[in-house]
Scaffold this active site. Structure first.
Site, short mmCIF file in Angstrom:
data_model
loop_
_atom_site.label_atom_id
_atom_site.label_comp_id
_atom_site.label_asym_id
_atom_site.label_seq_id
_atom_site.Cartn_x
_atom_site.Cartn_y
_atom_site.Cartn_z
N ASP A 521 0.75 -1.29 0.06
CA ASP A 521 -0.02 -0.18 -0.08
C ASP A 521 0.92 1.13 0.07
OD1 ASP A 521 -1.56 2.12 0.22
OD2 ASP A 521 -2.80 1.28 2.14
N HIS A 526 0.79 8.21 3.70
CA HIS A 526 1.53 7.41 4.56
C HIS A 526 2.84 7.58 4.84
CE1 HIS A 526 -2.36 5.47 5.19
NE2 HIS A 526 -2.27 5.02 3.98
N ILE A 541 -0.22 9.50 8.29
CA ILE A 541 -0.76 8.56 9.24
C ILE A 541 -0.54 6.93 8.81
CG2 ILE A 541 -2.71 10.33 9.68
CD1 ILE A 541 -4.31 8.58 7.63
N GLY A 544 -4.56 2.09 8.15
CA GLY A 544 -5.50 1.20 9.18
C GLY A 544 -5.17 -0.34 9.03
#
Ligand code: NAI
Length: 617
Positions: A521, A526, A541, A544
């Site tokens: 990903d 990120h 961030i 998830g």
């Protein structure tokens, strides 16, 4: 007498530039009548920027004080912004509100426009707006409160004959406001722009007298006052306002066309697609640079996947023809997406990939604790094992194809990963070449968006299924098409008792950088601070699914003795973001053969994963 609902400005100090007449005067009178202390700034010159005088500002100060209000005059040009702000501080000790309103005109068709015409307009509007705002900005930031208004114009938004100088400066103020809104938001300094229409000395030469009389500045002032009030949360917005009409204005962008990058890009290809480039069918309304980049990144992704990166097979770059074949996101088109089969992908992994994944979800963080070594060390005495949640990485080789589904047109920036469910048919092999197939199982209408449920099956070299993922994707803005709402969440409620086990673990400051390498990903949200800022985050961030991996490990450790053979399935909902470096607290309850869990961030005491369920064999 004040009524309870009246929007008051008691204790607030407002600077209004160019308040000696026209619109500025109307703002000054209204704010003062509502309790604000007002700096009535006006250079007092002519409408073309000539001369100066004190009477314009003095008259308005007199009007305010005669009505019982508080006001002080400032006669400086906005080009001396620091002096205007100093006047406010000397008189009232603070500043809360700035309305950049001063303005002049020097209209001339472009071929007759002199450099002086250009320079004077630029200096009063854009440079003046900059100077006053720059002087007031540190005070607003430091006190954690401020409201700033820029005054643009239809001439800048749309263009007008004879106003190339004025239009440029006016649109420049909008650009200034956009950036300041982003910079000020965290300190509660909100910045908005108006494009007004009112009768004043600036418009009396172009509008008929009865229009000038009818378009009262007092009709514009209420919107400005509202935007300047502490109850308003609007920022970065633009409004057209006049004669009691007020409306927000925004950018609109067509769906556009994705030209394939892995073929030769030619002007002819652009010509062929010209109608699609120009079309406003199925538009987007970008609000941030991130929204702006999204289709660009999408096309790069199309290209990378088309070139067969990450071992995926059978993928083609999106060709103009296939693009043209896509329908708009109509109800029929959306529902036709159900059953759509993605092109299968094949990926290979080995013990190195599994170890990297395990490290990226926090395994073996304590060098003196050997219990998780089998997930990261191929020579481990207990034998190497795959962490079960590695299975969630399989869909990533084909997930990008979601933008290629006919009938499903959306801005990828509005796509949220809502929930994840992973079921393991047996422990994952420690190395394998796997094939992933996927289809859209359901598409539900949740009102504010569409919920897409994607089923991904992963099989080993023998064609035997080893893992099944259900990925729930929520696409904001695509709802309301009249589809079914779908079932409510089936997750059991958490018991009304303290958790049976609580596992705390701090993530590393570079956790997301590690996770992106192990998971496939590669979303820059990120990794890239500028990209994260454009998305409204202080810093990049965590994924998830990285948090999901931490939680899965905690359950495996406390309830299954770190034995992947006992781990049947795991599901959870992503509720909030996590910043790398924060501490994840996984709270677990054993209930009727299931392990229920949720994950919170200790530092902000926020639930980041909810509805967590693990089924053990
Ligand atoms: P106005 O001419 O009545 O008011 C502008 C005021 O700014 C004048 O009192 C003038 O003395 C003052 N001023 C000029 N240069 C200054 C400087 N260097 N420093 C301090 N004060 C200075 O005009 P109006 O219509 O009230 O305009 C207010 C603002 O609204 C202007 O920025 C104008 O460009 C803008 N605007 C007005 C429209 C309208 O329909 N009236 C349409 C679009 C924009």
């Amino acid at each position: 007498m004040n009524n309870d609902n009246e929007l008051r400005f008691d204790g607030r100090v407002a600077i209004i530039t160019g308040a000696g007449g026209g619109l500025g005067r109307a703002y000054a009178l209204l704010l003062a009548a509502r309790g604000a202390s007002v700096i009535v700034n006006d250079l007092g010159g002519g409408m073309h920027g000539e001369g100066a005088g004190r009477s314009a500002a003095d008259r308005v100060v007199e009007e305010i004080t005669a009505a019982g209000g508080r006001a002080v005059a400032s006669y400086d040009s906005v080009e001396d912004g620091g002096r205007i702000v100093q006047t406010a501080l000397d008189a009232f000790g603070r500043v809360d509100i700035l309305v950049n309103n001063a303005g002049i005109l020097r209209d001339a068709s472009f071929h007759k426009m002199t450099e002086e015409d250009w320079e004077k307009i630029y200096r009063v509007h854009l440079y003046g707006g900059f100077k006053v705002t720059h002087a007031v900005w540190p005070h607003l930031r430091d006190q954690g409160y401020g409201r700033v208004i820029m005054t643009s114009s239809a001439a800048g938004l749309y263009g007008n004959f004879g106003q190339a100088n004025y239009g440029s400066a006016k649109l420049g103020l909008l650009g200034l406001a956009h950036s300041l809104a982003v910079e000020g938001q965290k300190r509660n300094v909100l910045v908005n722009t108006i494009a007004p229409l009112a009768g004043s000395r600036l418009t009396e030469t172009i509008l008929p007298p009865d229009m000038v009389a009818a378009l009262k500045p007092e009709y514009v002032a209420p919107l400005v006052a509202y935007l300047c009030h502490e109850s308003s949360t609007a920022t970065g917005q633009l409004f057209e306002v006049g004669a009691g009409w007020a409306a927000r204005v925004r950018w609109q962008r067509g769906r556009g066309v994705f030209l394939p990058l892995n073929a030769t890009l030619t002007p002819e290809a652009v010509a062929e697609q010209w109608a699609a480039v120009q079309s406003f069918d199925d538009p987007a309304y970008p609000q941030t640079p991130l929204d702006s980049f999204a289709p660009v990144l999408e096309n790069l992704q199309n290209d990378r996947q088309g070139a067969g990166e990450k071992g995926s097979e059978g993928a083609d770059a999106v060709s103009p023809a296939s693009q043209a074949a896509k329908g708009a996101s109509t109800a029929d088109g959306l529902l036709a997406a159900v059953g759509y089969e993605f092109r299968p992908t094949t990926t290979t992994y080995d013990e190195g990939d599994l170890s990297l994944y395990a490290l990226s979800v926090g395994a073996a963080a304590d060098p003196l604790d050997a219990t998780e070594l089998p997930f990261v060390y191929e020579l481990s005495s207990g034998g190497f094992r795959a962490l079960p949640t590695f299975g969630v990485t399989f869909p990533f080789s084909l997930l990008w194809q979601i933008t290629d589904v006919p009938g499903l047109r959306f801005n990828p920036a509005l796509l949220l990963h809502g929930e994840q469910y992973l079921e393991l048919k047996r422990p994952l092999p420690t190395s394998a070449t796997v094939t992933n197939t996927a289809r859209i199982a359901h598409l539900y209408d949740k009102g504010s968006g569409a919920l897409v449920l994607l089923d991904v099956h992963t099989a080993d070299e023998m064609g035997e299924e080893i893992a099944y993922n259900r990925v729930s994707l929520f696409i904001r803005g695509l709802g309301g098409f009249g589809g079914q709402r779908g079932p409510a969440s089936g997750a059991p409620a958490l018991p009304d008792r303290a958790p049976d086990v609580v596992h705390r673990q701090q993530t590393n400051a570079n956790q997301a950088l590690l996770y992106r390498l192990s998971s496939g990903d590669h979303n820059p949200l990120h990794a890239d601070p500028a990209f994260a800022a454009a998305g409204g985050f202080d810093r990049p961030i965590l994924h998830g699914l990285c948090t999901f991996g931490f939680a899965g490990r905690a359950v495996l450790r406390h309830f299954a003795d770190n034995d992947p053979a006992r781990f049947k399935s795991i599901g959870a909902r992503f509720t909030r973001h996590v910043f790398p470096g924060e501490t994840l607290v996984t709270e677990m309850w054993a209930v009727g053969g299931l392990i229920l869990f949720q994950c919170r961030v200790a530092e902000r005491d926020e639930i980041v994963l909810s509805n967590g369920v693990v089924e053990l064999w």
